[in-house]
Motif scaffolding. Sequence first.
Motif, PDB file in Angstrom:
ATOM      1  N   LEU A 112     -47.829 -17.302 138.487  1.00 30.57           N
ATOM      2  CA  LEU A 112     -46.637 -17.674 139.252  1.00 30.57           C
ATOM      3  C   LEU A 112     -46.462 -16.966 140.585  1.00 30.57           C
ATOM      4  N   GLN A 113     -46.901 -15.743 140.671  1.00 29.46           N
ATOM      5  CA  GLN A 113     -46.613 -14.921 141.843  1.00 29.46           C
ATOM      6  C   GLN A 113     -47.023 -15.589 143.157  1.00 29.46           C
ATOM      7  N   GLU A 114     -48.140 -16.248 143.179  1.00 30.30           N
ATOM      8  CA  GLU A 114     -48.620 -16.855 144.421  1.00 30.30           C
ATOM      9  C   GLU A 114     -47.634 -17.882 145.001  1.00 30.30           C
ATOM     10  N   TYR A 115     -46.809 -18.470 144.161  1.00 34.94           N
ATOM     11  CA  TYR A 115     -45.854 -19.475 144.625  1.00 34.94           C
ATOM     12  C   TYR A 115     -44.611 -18.864 145.261  1.00 34.94           C
ATOM     13  N   PHE A 116     -44.431 -17.559 145.091  1.00 33.93           N
ATOM     14  CA  PHE A 116     -43.229 -16.906 145.594  1.00 33.93           C
ATOM     15  C   PHE A 116     -43.512 -15.811 146.608  1.00 33.93           C
ATOM     16  N   GLU A 117     -44.738 -15.732 147.079  1.00 33.37           N
ATOM     17  CA  GLU A 117     -45.079 -14.751 148.101  1.00 33.37           C
ATOM     18  C   GLU A 117     -44.697 -15.290 149.468  1.00 33.37           C
TER      19      GLU A 117
END
Length: 51
Positions: A45-50
């Motif tokens: 998920l992290q890549e979508y919120f960077e």
Amino acid sequence: MSTEPCGICEATVPYSDTVHVTIHTKSDAGVVDGYVCRSCYEAHLQEYFED
């Protein structure tokens, strides 16, 4: 110590090692929320919120 099941891998992890995830599905399901372990968050998920 409080624990939560990860919504992705289903492992039970300490609450302090979780990320709270809220998703508005824009469907009949509405808003769903849960917890994922830090490892799953970073992997999925992290890549979508960077920035």
